[in-house]
Design a protein around this motif. Structure first.
Motif, PDB file in Angstrom:
ATOM      1  N   ASN A 170      -5.887   4.767   1.780  1.00 55.95           N
ATOM      2  CA  ASN A 170      -5.954   5.669   0.625  1.00 55.95           C
ATOM      3  C   ASN A 170      -4.718   5.541  -0.261  1.00 55.95           C
ATOM      4  O   ASN A 170      -4.814   5.661  -1.488  1.00 55.95           O
ATOM      5  N   PHE A 171      -3.565   5.302   0.333  1.00 58.62           N
ATOM      6  CA  PHE A 171      -2.344   5.153  -0.468  1.00 58.62           C
ATOM      7  C   PHE A 171      -2.379   3.854  -1.273  1.00 58.62           C
ATOM      8  O   PHE A 171      -1.891   3.803  -2.409  1.00 58.62           O
ATOM      9  N   VAL A 172      -2.966   2.810  -0.669  1.00 62.47           N
ATOM     10  CA  VAL A 172      -3.159   1.568  -1.424  1.00 62.47           C
ATOM     11  C   VAL A 172      -4.094   1.834  -2.605  1.00 62.47           C
ATOM     12  O   VAL A 172      -3.852   1.395  -3.727  1.00 62.47           O
ATOM     13  N   GLY A 173      -5.168   2.593  -2.341  1.00 59.71           N
ATOM     14  CA  GLY A 173      -6.118   2.922  -3.397  1.00 59.71           C
ATOM     15  C   GLY A 173      -5.474   3.669  -4.544  1.00 59.71           C
ATOM     16  O   GLY A 173      -5.819   3.443  -5.718  1.00 59.71           O
ATOM     17  N   LEU A 174      -4.523   4.553  -4.242  1.00 53.71           N
ATOM     18  CA  LEU A 174      -3.821   5.279  -5.300  1.00 53.71           C
ATOM     19  C   LEU A 174      -3.106   4.326  -6.249  1.00 53.71           C
ATOM     20  O   LEU A 174      -3.022   4.581  -7.458  1.00 53.71           O
ATOM     21  N   CYS A 175      -2.598   3.235  -5.714  1.00 53.42           N
ATOM     22  CA  CYS A 175      -1.869   2.261  -6.542  1.00 53.42           C
ATOM     23  C   CYS A 175      -2.812   1.303  -7.255  1.00 53.42           C
ATOM     24  O   CYS A 175      -2.680   1.054  -8.456  1.00 53.42           O
ATOM     25  N   GLU A 176      -3.767   0.753  -6.504  1.00 50.34           N
ATOM     26  CA  GLU A 176      -4.625  -0.288  -7.060  1.00 50.34           C
ATOM     27  C   GLU A 176      -5.513   0.228  -8.182  1.00 50.34           C
ATOM     28  O   GLU A 176      -5.738  -0.473  -9.174  1.00 50.34           O
ATOM     29  N   THR A 177      -6.055   1.438  -8.056  1.00 45.93           N
ATOM     30  CA  THR A 177      -6.947   1.952  -9.100  1.00 45.93           C
ATOM     31  C   THR A 177      -6.220   2.137 -10.427  1.00 45.93           C
ATOM     32  O   THR A 177      -6.857   2.126 -11.484  1.00 45.93           O
ATOM     33  N   LEU A 178      -4.900   2.264 -10.383  1.00 45.87           N
ATOM     34  CA  LEU A 178      -4.147   2.398 -11.629  1.00 45.87           C
ATOM     35  C   LEU A 178      -4.143   1.107 -12.438  1.00 45.87           C
ATOM     36  O   LEU A 178      -3.852   1.128 -13.641  1.00 45.87           O
ATOM     37  N   LYS A 179      -4.476  -0.017 -11.791  1.00 44.23           N
ATOM     38  CA  LYS A 179      -4.598  -1.268 -12.540  1.00 44.23           C
ATOM     39  C   LYS A 179      -5.751  -1.187 -13.540  1.00 44.23           C
ATOM     40  O   LYS A 179      -5.749  -1.891 -14.552  1.00 44.23           O
ATOM     41  N   VAL A 180      -6.722  -0.315 -13.231  1.00 48.17           N
ATOM     42  CA  VAL A 180      -7.821  -0.078 -14.167  1.00 48.17           C
ATOM     43  C   VAL A 180      -7.502   1.086 -15.082  1.00 48.17           C
ATOM     44  O   VAL A 180      -7.532   0.976 -16.311  1.00 48.17           O
TER      45      VAL A 180
END
Length: 665
Positions: free
Chosen positions: A493-503
């Protein structure tokens, strides 16, 4: 003469448009979120324009002699009561006299991919309570569900069963859309089928795809310059499936009579295909993204002409699901219906492309042409991808509420919520926590097309929810509120918090930069004020990513790190909120917003395959070692001052090698 049954089913919802202003008032004066951009209240806007789609719906039903089957969310109804009280009274009357027939939905348009089973049950119960207790709506014989975005999760069907649902409005089936299995013999296009749960069989009434979707073709051709603001730019690039598949270009504009003729042909084709006692289920958003009034006019005129010209050939029965179940299914034998098994399903993709913040999703059936492929797009494996990207942020809060012993078993007066305008500060802390999380899971926060304003909403809700949780830690003995089975947050989930910001951050900056650059080349002008706002966006985004990395570290401490983790989560939410607000500021500083909208969609058209499906697959496959390396690399990049490079899309100035030209000439 052939008997054909027609159900007209509409869904209607509106965000609680004024809620962010109320929630922002809870913040301390020095909080930078306090003064930020707010969305326009579309209900108030339409009222000022004299537009009332709800009364138009009833009037069409009156003239056709058809019951209008509607699913209205609590969010919509409480706002109609406040903003348009006379319309609200007419709705109550239309329900009481049978012109409107109730189909239940989720009270807050929260999406099945983000909701836990008990939340789904509660959402349906809350919607039912508001309809019957607050509006005195007569009870239907059979309880039906029209789920948000017509989305269902097979593994969560028992939550729907627990809400005593007898039938669901089901999306159409297509082998290119999602994997599914049919058990038994039967027509699954023009007849219902069954979904089996542990206690009962739930009837699935299948949406008729052509009559539901083809309404968009005449609207898009009549109103090309209006719908282009949603990415449907006829003439600039393919929009409809036939434009992709055959290189055709739809002609526009057309007049209303031509539009009615187009839709009439669709209705006649489906009447011809339908078997005796077949079902044509029209399923759509009533507002139809602000074009509902045109849709109703086309639908009514087309049906009136068909009834007048072909009444000797087709006996059309406009009915409620109650009547169809009793007159047709009960007589033919419900037990004879085939059964369906599936994983997840929704009504997308459809006959037009979808341009989201993560890129280009072609229409249904566009595969094997121009480099497009169903599996390459990723939506086949991830049918809920438009909303699934919210699971990382929402999943952290699910875990936190579990660990702090806050369950859905709370007493919420849905009528009171409407009367207070969802002034949640008046509710108990546990009720506030549940409601903040529920509103966070609202479908429109994450898709269909998440705007910057809507994207800020879960951040604001998360910020305030953390306040509630920190308050519990301060005010109650820890051993009373911490679960004995404390669950660590899934580090993915913490990875998801970062990666989704690329969009949600980087890609938005990319298309704004592209648009401004193009504007400067074509028209010139001083754009320094707009360009200057890119820096604070990047700074707030960098802060959010740093806080996510720190959360990953602190999470390992278990209960001992809970308070620190909550504070970091709040800072993350603030960082994303402020970065997004500055993106809105860039739009406000632009000299020509309409020009930038056009360039935005040209940019997004070039991003194929879209970004979210492979991103989600990669995150969900990460091991603990992968995650450790991921956050180590983030720390190294931050220490070196590294910034993400702009992703240059294809399909604008030149086409990628495996794509055919936009149109054959």
């Amino acid at each position: 003469m052939k008997n054909v049954y027609v159900i007209m089913a509409f869904h209607a919802h509106e965000l609680l448009w004024d809620l962010p202003e109320t929630l922002l008032s809870y913040l301390d004066e020095e909080n930078p979120m306090k003064e930020s951009f707010l969305d326009e209240n579309y209900l108030k806007k339409r009222k000022q324009e004299g537009r009332d789609i709800y009364s138009l719906c009833s009037k069409m039903g009156e003239r056709l002699g058809a019951p209008m089957c509607v699913e209205y969310t609590n969010e919509l109804l409480v706002q109609v009561k406040d903003v348009m009280p006379r319309v609200f009274d007419r709705l109550k009357n239309d329900y009481s006299r049978g012109r409107l027939y109730p189909i239940y939905g989720h009270a807050h348009h929260a999406h099945a991919s983000l909701l836990r089973p008990e939340e789904i049950t509660q959402e349906i119960v809350w919607n039912r309570q508001y309809l019957h207790n607050c509006m005195e709506v007569p009870y239907p014989k059979y309880n039906g569900l029209f789920p948000p975005e017509d989305s269902l999760v097979y593994g969560k069907m028992e939550a729907i069963e627990r809400a005593n649902v007898d039938y669901v409005i089901f999306p159409h089936l297509d082998e290119n859309k999602v994997p599914f299995e049919i058990i038994g013999e039967g027509d699954c296009i023009y007849k219902p089928f069954l979904i089996r749960t542990s206690r009962k069989n739930i009837i699935a009434l299948p949406r008729n795809f052509p009559i539901s979707q083809e309404i968009w073709r005449p609207i898009t051709k009549i109103k090309r310059d209006d719908v282009k603001s949603q990415g449907y730019m006829l003439g600039d690039f393919p929009v409809f499936d036939n434009e992709y598949l055959y290189g055709e270009q739809e002609e526009y504009p057309i007049d209303m009579d031509t539009g009615v003729d187009i839709y009439k042909e669709v209705l006649l084709r489906e009447l011809k295909k339908a078997p005796e006692n077949g079902l044509l289920l029209y399923v759509q958003d009533l507002e139809l993204m602000d074009f509902g009034d045109i849709a109703l006019e086309i639908i009514e005129k087309a049906w009136q002409e068909i009834l007048a010209e072909h009444g000797d050939k087709y006996k059309v029965h406009f009915v409620t699901p109650d009547r169809y179940i009793d007159e047709v299914l009960a007589r033919e034998g419900v037990e004879k219906l085939p059964e369906i098994k599936f994983d997840r399903i929704t009504w997308a993709p459809e006959i037009r492309l979808i341009l989201r913040a993560d890129g280009h999703y072609p229409p249904l059936g566009v595969t094997g042409v121009g480099g497009y492929d169903t599996h390459k797009t990723g939506i086949y494996e991830h049918p809920h991808v438009f909303w699934e990207n919210g699971k990382y942020f929402c999943g952290i809060f699910d875990n936190l509420l579990d660990n702090l012993g806050i369950s859905t078993n709370i007493s919420v007066n849905v009528e009171r919520l409407g009367e207070t305008g969802y002034d949640l500060a008046r509710e108990s802390p546990d009720s506030q926590a549940i409601l903040y999380l529920r509103l966070m899971k609202r479908a429109c926060n994450w898709g269909w097309r998440p705007t910057e304003g809507r994207q800020k909403r879960p951040c604001l809700l998360g910020y305030l929810l953390v306040d509630i949780l920190l308050g519990k830690l301060r005010e109650f003995p820890v051993h009373l509120i911490l679960s004995r089975q404390y669950k660590m947050i899934n580090p993915q989930n913490f990875v998801g918090l970062c990666e989704t910001l690329k969009v949600f951050i980087d890609n938005r900056l990319n298309y704004l930069r592209y648009g401004l650059d193009q504007y400067a080349k074509e028209k010139g002008g001083d754009l320094r004020a707009a360009y200057a706002l890119f820096e604070p966006v990047e700074q707030w985004k960098a802060l959010a990513v740093a806080k996510a990395r720190e959360m990953f570290v602190v999470n390992r401490r278990g209960p001992a790190g809970l308070q620190a983790l909550l504070k970091l989560l709040q800072e993350y939410a603030q960082g994303v909120y402020m970065a997004t607000d500055y993106i809105q500021a860039i739009w406000s500083e632009s000299p020509d917003a309409e020009y930038l909208v056009d360039k935005m969609y040209h940019y997004l058209y070039g991003i194929y395959p879209p970004m979210f499906p492979p991103m989600i697959e990669k995150i969900d496959a990460m091991s603990e070692q992968d995650i450790e390396e991921y956050f180590n690399s983030i720390e190294q990049r931050q220490n070196s001052g590294y910034r993400e490079e702009m992703r240059v899309p294809v399909g604008m100035d030149q086409q990628v090698d495996d794509h055919e030209p936009l149109f054959k000439r």
